[in-house]
Enzyme design. Structure first.
Site: not given
Ligand code: UD1
Ligand code: UDP
Length: 365
Positions: A96, A118, A132, A205, A207, A238
């Site tokens: 999602d 999924e 999502e 984390h 949004r 995160h």
């Molecule tokens: C995204 C997904 C969310 C998922 C989550 C898992 C969308 C809109 N959101 O949210 O569904 O649950 O990932 O974690 O698709 N950043 C880094 N390095 C990284 C990752 C993120 O620096 O490796 C920072 C960046 O500044 C980035 C911000 O985190 O702009 C947010 O990342 P983004 O993918 O937009 O949203 P998430 O909250 O991670």
């Molecule tokens: N996870 C990980 N390292 C971390 C935190 C989470 O490998 O430091 C794993 C966790 O076990 C799960 C997945 O990341 O499998 C969840 O990801 P996240 O919470 O970023 O996204 P969501 O599932 O909410 O989309």
């Protein structure tokens, strides 16, 4: 030979798609291609390294503090060429995220079939989780193959009028990953640090929780940590700078709370398996915890994972500070309530979801 392309971009998609990539690569009837959008950078690369997967394409779209507009337009612009060049027989997407939605949209524009791994999770509130719930519903309109993790997810799709022949209950591929990660003889410096305490595992984390809800969560956690000296908390945080700042403001300078960089999935599963309690707003952790028998306070108002609630492992506590505080405290003081939530059960599959997906594709492509 049929060409299958898997496209994903964030940490949780990677954790749940790498087992599918691995399985498909063992099948000689398919050419398997991996494209990552790089919606996440460090957190994605960490998973790719763990599973030893080198993508064929990397769109590298991540920007600091990216907006939904940034993610959507950047992926849409870059993915067209890859899809036109490779002309896959099917594209598999997961879950999602915006990567998932935009990829499915691009495939629709180019009339390439989509398989949704999924599929069928729903809250039916497109603002929770945001964005999502919209993403997965939209992908559901486009996809020809729907790999539902549970009967409940299948039922959601049937209720929406989806063709029953397009829906397959496979289990969740996260259980495939989990089956290989948790080991008896595991050790980690953070576990040594917490060995004489109850370990609380935290992630956050979402949004829709950025801002006040997240500050509420952290304040509630700090209040309980202050009252109970036998607790230590580990929070692999995160990379989102907004999350980091909120955590630093509310949970920084507390010697019994360790805020550390994201940990490898292998460490994450093993540490969760040894923790006392999990507080999270994550989706994937809600699926992993029932198998591990670890109570989870889900800091959200709605969940698309009712199976974990029915299994007794998850409790939805919302984002109100007092509600989180009271529920957290209850599980520390009420042994019966804690025990009730600690029973291991596995509503999300038997660890063979990837195999089933590969078999279904073999029979139907
Ligand atoms: C995204 C997904 C969310 C998922 C989550 C898992 C969308 C809109 N959101 O949210 O569904 O649950 O990932 O974690 O698709 N950043 C880094 N390095 C990284 C990752 C993120 O620096 O490796 C920072 C960046 O500044 C980035 C911000 O985190 O702009 C947010 O990342 P983004 O993918 O937009 O949203 P998430 O909250 O991670
Ligand atoms: N996870 C990980 N390292 C971390 C935190 C989470 O490998 O430091 C794993 C966790 O076990 C799960 C997945 O990341 O499998 C969840 O990801 P996240 O919470 O970023 O996204 P969501 O599932 O909410 O989309």
């Amino acid at each position: 030979m049929k060409k299958i392309m898997l496209i994903f971009g964030t940490r949780p998609e990677a954790i749940k798609m790498c087992p599918v990539v691995k399985e498909l690569k063992t099948r000689s009837n398919f050419k398997t291609i991996v494209c990552v959008t790089g919606q996440h950078r460090e957190m994605l690369d960490q998973v790719l390294e763990t599973f030893e997967i080198e993508p064929n394409y990397d769109l590298s779209i991540m920007q600091k503090n990216q907006t939904l507009f940034d993610i959507t337009t950047n992926i849409l612009n870059k993915i067209k060429n890859v899809l036109e060049k490779e002309k896959p027989d099917i594209v598999l997407v997961h879950g999602d995220t915006s990567t998932t939605f935009v990829t499915a949209l691009a495939c629709f524009y180019l009339q390439i079939p989509v398989g949704h791994v999924e599929a069928g999770l729903r809250t039916y509130d497109i603002f929770a989780p945001y964005p999502e719930e919209f993403n997965r519903q939209a992908v559901g309109i486009i996809s020809q193959f729907n790999f539902a993790p549970t009967e409940k997810a299948k039922q959601n799709l049937l209720n929406e009028g989806k063709n029953p022949k397009s829906i397959y209950v496979t289990g969740n591929t996260v259980i495939d990953a989990l089956k290989t990660t948790v080991h008896k003889d595991y050790s980690h410096p953070e576990l040594d640090w917490a060995k004489d305490s109850k370990l609380i595992f935290i992630t956050a984390h979402r949004r829709e929780n950025l801002g006040k809800p997240m500050h509420n969560m952290f304040r509630a956690i700090r209040r309980v940590m202050n009252e109970f000296g036998d607790l230590k908390a580990l929070y692999p945080i995160h990379m989102n700078p907004i999350v980091r700042q909120a955590a630093d403001e509310e949970l920084g300078n507390f010697d019994r709370i360790h805020i550390i960089d994201p940990i490898e999935v292998f460490d994450c599963h093993n540490i969760m398996a040894r923790s006392f309690l999990i507080l999270t707003d994550s989706g994937g952790i809600q699926e992993e915890a029932p198998s591990l028998g670890k109570p989870v306070l889900v800091m959200r108002d709605k969940t698309e994972r009712p199976e974990g609630i029915n299994a007794g492992t998850l409790r939805l506590v919302g984002t109100n500070e007092d509600t989180i505080y009271n529920n957290f405290k209850e599980l520390l003081t009420d042994h019966i309530a804690y025990e009730r939530m600690s029973k291991a059960s596995n509503p999300y599959g038997d660890g063979h979801a990837s195999e089933r997906i590969a078999n279904i594709l073999t029979e139907n492509l």
